[in-house]
Design an enzyme around this catalytic site. Structure first.
Site, PDB file in Angstrom:
ATOM      1  N   LYS A   1     -12.659   5.991  22.521  1.00 54.84           N
ATOM      2  CA  LYS A   1     -14.119   5.959  22.420  1.00 54.84           C
ATOM      3  C   LYS A   1     -14.584   4.515  22.359  1.00 54.84           C
ATOM      4  O   LYS A   1     -14.578   3.894  21.303  1.00 54.84           O
ATOM      5  CB  LYS A   1     -14.599   6.712  21.178  1.00 54.84           C
ATOM      6  CG  LYS A   1     -14.523   8.232  21.302  1.00 54.84           C
ATOM      7  CD  LYS A   1     -15.081   8.909  20.074  1.00 54.84           C
ATOM      8  CE  LYS A   1     -16.573   8.680  19.967  1.00 54.84           C
ATOM      9  NZ  LYS A   1     -17.144   9.383  18.795  1.00 54.84           N
TER      10      LYS A   1
ATOM     11  N   SER B   1     -12.776  -3.608   0.364  1.00 53.23           N
ATOM     12  CA  SER B   1     -13.109  -3.029   1.665  1.00 53.23           C
ATOM     13  C   SER B   1     -14.596  -2.714   1.703  1.00 53.23           C
ATOM     14  O   SER B   1     -15.131  -2.112   0.768  1.00 53.23           O
ATOM     15  CB  SER B   1     -12.310  -1.740   1.901  1.00 53.23           C
ATOM     16  OG  SER B   1     -10.932  -2.017   1.991  1.00 53.23           O
TER      17      SER B   1
ATOM     18  N   ARG C   1       0.866  -1.185   0.000  1.00 56.33           N
ATOM     19  CA  ARG C   1       0.000   0.000   0.000  1.00 56.33           C
ATOM     20  C   ARG C   1       0.899   1.229   0.000  1.00 56.33           C
ATOM     21  O   ARG C   1       1.248   1.778   1.048  1.00 56.33           O
ATOM     22  CB  ARG C   1      -0.913  -0.010   1.227  1.00 56.33           C
ATOM     23  CG  ARG C   1      -1.950   1.110   1.236  1.00 56.33           C
ATOM     24  CD  ARG C   1      -2.839   1.011   2.479  1.00 56.33           C
ATOM     25  NE  ARG C   1      -3.905   1.995   2.448  1.00 56.33           N
ATOM     26  CZ  ARG C   1      -3.771   3.265   2.857  1.00 56.33           C
ATOM     27  NH1 ARG C   1      -2.610   3.678   3.335  1.00 56.33           N
ATOM     28  NH2 ARG C   1      -4.792   4.102   2.793  1.00 56.33           N
TER      29      ARG C   1
END
Length: 203
Positions: A139, A110, A39
């Protein structure tokens, strides 16, 4: 098709923070990563001939260790190298085009919704990537919702190959597997590891 998604390493030169990326890749291959995705994206990423040469070097190492070599979102590069496959996102080269131009190869997509998952499965993808699993460590609700989607995806398609990605470390990878992932894809967990062999073994 049985895919070795178990420990899926994703990397480009920009991820190695000054370390020799080929050293990092070979260390990861030696340690037991089962797939590799090049990538080469982001600020400072290699372009043109430099990118092609780096990709060839990565492919050579993957062949040495008999690990599939996947190209991220660059069909021309994948074709030029006769790579083992390509991985695309929702805004990249369409799945149908990858299948027509790159037949017989591994195609990963994806996905972020059940609709995208259904389209990938029905459209002929070989596996899907789901993430980010751990979008932020501060979170808990974001983490939970991502894991919930992973579980929902597994329930929707009980046998389809799924790899989880995003914030996965040697310490939390088990959660992705518990929620249905066949394997985990990692970048920084390996590229920034002080002991790549140990990290890969723990994933």
């Amino acid at each position: 098709m049985s895919l070795p998604l178990d420990k899926y390493f994703v990397m480009g030169t920009v991820n190695c923070k000054g370390r020799d990326p080929l050293f990092v890749l070979e260390a990861a291959l030696k340690a037991g990563v089962t797939m590799f995705q090049l990538r080469e994206k982001g600020e400072g990423a290699l372009q043109g001939d430099a990118c092609l040469q780096f990709a060839r070097d990565c492919q050579r190492l993957c062949r040495k260790y008999n690990v599939p070599f996947i190209v991220n979102d660059d069909l021309e590069l994948a074709l030029a190298l006769d790579a083992d496959g390509i991985h695309v996102g929702q805004d990249d080269v369409p799945l149908a085009e990858c299948l027509s131009k790159f037949p017989g190869k591994i195609i990963g997509v994806s996905v972020h919704t059940l609709q995208e998952l259904d389209e990938a499965v029905n459209g002929g993808a070989d596996y899907v990537g789901i993430g980010p699993i751990f979008q932020t460590r501060s979170k808990a609700d974001a983490i939970q919702s991502s894991l919930d989607f992973l579980a929902a995806a597994r329930k929707s398609h009980p046998t389809f190959p799924i790899v989880a990605i995003g914030g996965i470390t040697a310490e939390n990878s088990y959660l992705a597997r518990q929620h249905g992932a066949d394997g985990v894809a990692v970048i920084s967990a390996i590229t920034e590891s002080e002991n790549i062999e140990q990290t890969v073994k723990k994933l």
